[in-house]
Design an enzyme around this catalytic site. Sequence first.
Site, PDB file in Angstrom:
ATOM      1  N   ASP A 130      51.402  48.130  45.066  1.00  0.00           N
ATOM      2  CA  ASP A 130      50.419  48.536  46.118  1.00  0.00           C
ATOM      3  C   ASP A 130      50.904  50.229  46.284  1.00  0.00           C
ATOM      4  O   ASP A 130      50.248  50.244  46.831  1.00  0.00           O
ATOM      5  CB  ASP A 130      51.031  47.460  46.994  1.00  0.00           C
ATOM      6  CG  ASP A 130      49.919  46.763  47.598  1.00  0.00           C
ATOM      7  OD1 ASP A 130      49.007  46.501  46.979  1.00  0.00           O
ATOM      8  OD2 ASP A 130      50.157  46.339  48.946  1.00  0.00           O
ATOM      9  N   TRP A 181      41.021  39.007  43.198  1.00  0.00           N
ATOM     10  CA  TRP A 181      41.997  37.775  43.682  1.00  0.00           C
ATOM     11  C   TRP A 181      43.138  38.344  44.484  1.00  0.00           C
ATOM     12  O   TRP A 181      43.843  38.335  43.468  1.00  0.00           O
ATOM     13  CB  TRP A 181      41.344  36.553  42.560  1.00  0.00           C
ATOM     14  CG  TRP A 181      41.825  35.326  42.907  1.00  0.00           C
ATOM     15  CD1 TRP A 181      42.910  35.451  43.677  1.00  0.00           C
ATOM     16  CD2 TRP A 181      41.992  33.776  42.634  1.00  0.00           C
ATOM     17  NE1 TRP A 181      43.377  33.577  43.385  1.00  0.00           N
ATOM     18  CE2 TRP A 181      42.104  33.668  43.215  1.00  0.00           C
ATOM     19  CE3 TRP A 181      40.299  33.811  41.350  1.00  0.00           C
ATOM     20  CZ2 TRP A 181      42.645  31.976  42.920  1.00  0.00           C
ATOM     21  CZ3 TRP A 181      40.482  32.204  41.438  1.00  0.00           C
ATOM     22  CH2 TRP A 181      41.190  31.362  41.934  1.00  0.00           C
ATOM     23  N   ASP A 182      43.276  38.349  45.559  1.00  0.00           N
ATOM     24  CA  ASP A 182      44.637  38.777  46.316  1.00  0.00           C
ATOM     25  C   ASP A 182      45.175  37.321  46.243  1.00  0.00           C
ATOM     26  O   ASP A 182      44.700  36.229  46.767  1.00  0.00           O
ATOM     27  CB  ASP A 182      44.103  39.538  46.743  1.00  0.00           C
ATOM     28  CG  ASP A 182      45.330  41.027  47.500  1.00  0.00           C
ATOM     29  OD1 ASP A 182      46.546  40.814  46.859  1.00  0.00           O
ATOM     30  OD2 ASP A 182      45.077  41.291  48.248  1.00  0.00           O
TER      31      ASP A 182
HETATM   32  C1  GLA Z   1      47.205  43.958  49.288  1.00  0.00           C
HETATM   33  C2  GLA Z   1      45.986  44.938  48.030  1.00  0.00           C
HETATM   34  C3  GLA Z   1      45.649  45.980  48.389  1.00  0.00           C
HETATM   35  C4  GLA Z   1      44.577  45.721  49.621  1.00  0.00           C
HETATM   36  C5  GLA Z   1      45.313  44.712  50.868  1.00  0.00           C
HETATM   37  C6  GLA Z   1      43.924  44.014  51.825  1.00  0.00           C
HETATM   38  O1  GLA Z   1      47.850  44.394  49.607  1.00  0.00           O
HETATM   39  O2  GLA Z   1      47.438  43.919  46.469  1.00  0.00           O
HETATM   40  O3  GLA Z   1      45.726  45.975  47.319  1.00  0.00           O
HETATM   41  O4  GLA Z   1      43.356  44.588  48.896  1.00  0.00           O
HETATM   42  O5  GLA Z   1      45.568  43.632  50.267  1.00  0.00           O
HETATM   43  O6  GLA Z   1      44.750  43.647  52.383  1.00  0.00           O
END
Ligand code: GLA
Length: 739
Positions: free
Chosen positions: A549, A478-479
Amino acid sequence: MNIVYHENTRTFHLYNDSISYIMTVMRNGHLGQLYFGKRIRDKEDFSYLLETCERPMTSYVYENDRTFSLEHIRQEYPVFGSTDYRQPAVDIRQENGSRILDLRYKCHVITGGKPALPGLPATYTETDSEAQTLTVTLEDPVTKIHADLLYTIFARGGILTRSVRFANLGKESLLLGRAMSLCLDLPDSDYVWQQLSGCWARECHIHTRNLEPGISSIGSMRGNSSHEHNPFLVLKRPNTDERMGEAVGFSLIYSGNFRMQAEVDAHDTLRILAGIDPETFEWKLDAGETFQTPEAVMVYTDRGLNHMSQTFHKLYQKRLARGYWRDKARPILNNNWEATYFDFTEDRLIEIASKAKECGAELFVLDDGWFGARSNDSAGLGDWKANRDRLPNGISGLSERIEQLGMKFGLWFEPEMTNKDSDFYRQHPDWILAAPSRSQSHGRNQYVLDFSRKEVVEAIYGQMSDILGQAKISYIKWDMNRSITECYSAAWPADRQGEIYHRYILGVYDLYDRLTREFPQVLFESCASGGGRFDPGMLYFAPQGWISDDSDAVERLKIQYGTSLCYPVSSMGTHVSVTPNHQVFRNTPLHTRANVAYFGTFGYELDLNKLTPEENEEVKRQIAFMKKYREVLQFGTFYRLKSPFEGNEAAWMVVSEDQKTALVGWYRILNCVNGSYTRVRLEGLNPSYCYRNAYSGACHFGDELMHAGLITSDETAGQVPSGVKPCTDFESRIYVLEV
Ligand code: GLA
């Protein structure tokens, strides 16, 4: 554990095996704070701890009395507009414009266990004997607003949780402008402040400062708890280190705007406040309405920072996280994001998953790009239906193919967002947060859905539960990839616009709650461009989160080390990725990438088909290793041993509950020629157990390893002996110690 009320002195004493928390009803009816710290013996009268004296330029409460000034008294829930000029815990505007408040003791009740907080994540108990809760009701005689101060003390350990419930029992409408979850006044300010701060891809670095007169604070006004500051704070005595000394950790179970601050006054007393950020919050409380603040957790220790962290780890692992996955070792996954980004087809995904399966991975996760018109980040968010050009068999078809490989299938969502180029937005252009007649800012071409509205949450819930119901989905990432701007809701009246940030988070919690209830076996991993919302509120719903990230192993040392101050290993999403690394373009050895990622949920974020056969064999060994030890790695007792913030080396370790297995992670950033001898003193072992060191083959007693230390000197640091593979930069080792 016990909560005692001494009627004669009107004193409360909350205590367990570790701590005491003492407060008293003062002569003006307000609650005074007497003591928080190591457990002390109970007795009737602690009133001498309430120091007051006559001081020049002071305002006093009573006529002909120059001793009682709130400015110089430690309090539990200080109000605005009294004789106290420090920042208050609460501020309420009344219909006549006054903000003067007078919260006086009315009654209290002591109950077993711990009540749930409506709509909010919180720690919990499974039986009433695990904790006791004291609710002290304060009342303002003019407005008749009640503030119920909730204190829960757990049976063991230095844990005390706090929150406040307001009930407007009067006739007028009130405006809550500040409603902190916790106020703690301490008698001195001889503490060092530590916070976890950073930014995108550099989250949770440990920053330290001395307290000076005035206010030190961290917080967020972004709508999410933020990459910049985690809602966590440590106050430690200057001589406290990982192994010894006093510290208090403060953690807020909340995912939205927050503030944590420490105010040192002119006489060196200290006021700590934690709660929803007052700057971006206002809540209208009509007659008969209630408002519950988020929960704040305080952990006291006199045994060093490791012990404080371990107390948080256990609490958050066992009594904040919930559900099917709470106590289970986590599946080893392969995520396709850094492998393909938006550029994939169904067959390509199957190729990646097949190789991962061959190497032993258990879960394949399809990241961003599977839905709507999404071929880059400018379209598709909000349209949670498979893109049939890429995935001709839909998510159901793909998930079946993955399951046929013998793997579980996981899927990425970003439920709170929409792109203007989406059917969802075209149908509901007024469902984003936006101010009338003003332009709207975007982040990554996306707009924030108005989750303060039930119908918006409902619409997203409908789409997500359809997919989860139809396809074989075992995991959801879930982002949440942007912060909130123009926080205005078209659905709420003018006098409720100050509520939208908080109502938004309540909407997020509501969606999480519905989905986790309906699909209890799905493993949720929270994410917000990495660690933009890695907080205890999320852990209540999602037992793990993608902490950053930045997937580079060296960068991760600091991020994981910092994160571990509050959060358990089982909550940290950690992956092995390719070299050169996509964030810092660094080349680290494959074994170091894994040696860092083992201390987390563990997975791969690359296409294993692109590795050499030798590397694939190494990956197979890594996965087999993780399967063997993940129970200990994720749920053992974690110790920080050497800080990457302080030198060229870092080390940490975990110890199994029975103390028969320990794993030490040792990391050296840069290689050195003819380097020093190095050793690490271990922790948490049984002194009389004899441990076999799998790396050296030697056996050592626990007391040797804890006091003489584990030798980590590098035999290749000088001249490389023949037959020994030379080390390079970014070297690391895992020492497995078993009885
Ligand atoms: C965010 C997340 C990444 C990936 C991207 C996809 O940056 O942290 O891990 O899922 O979105 O757009």
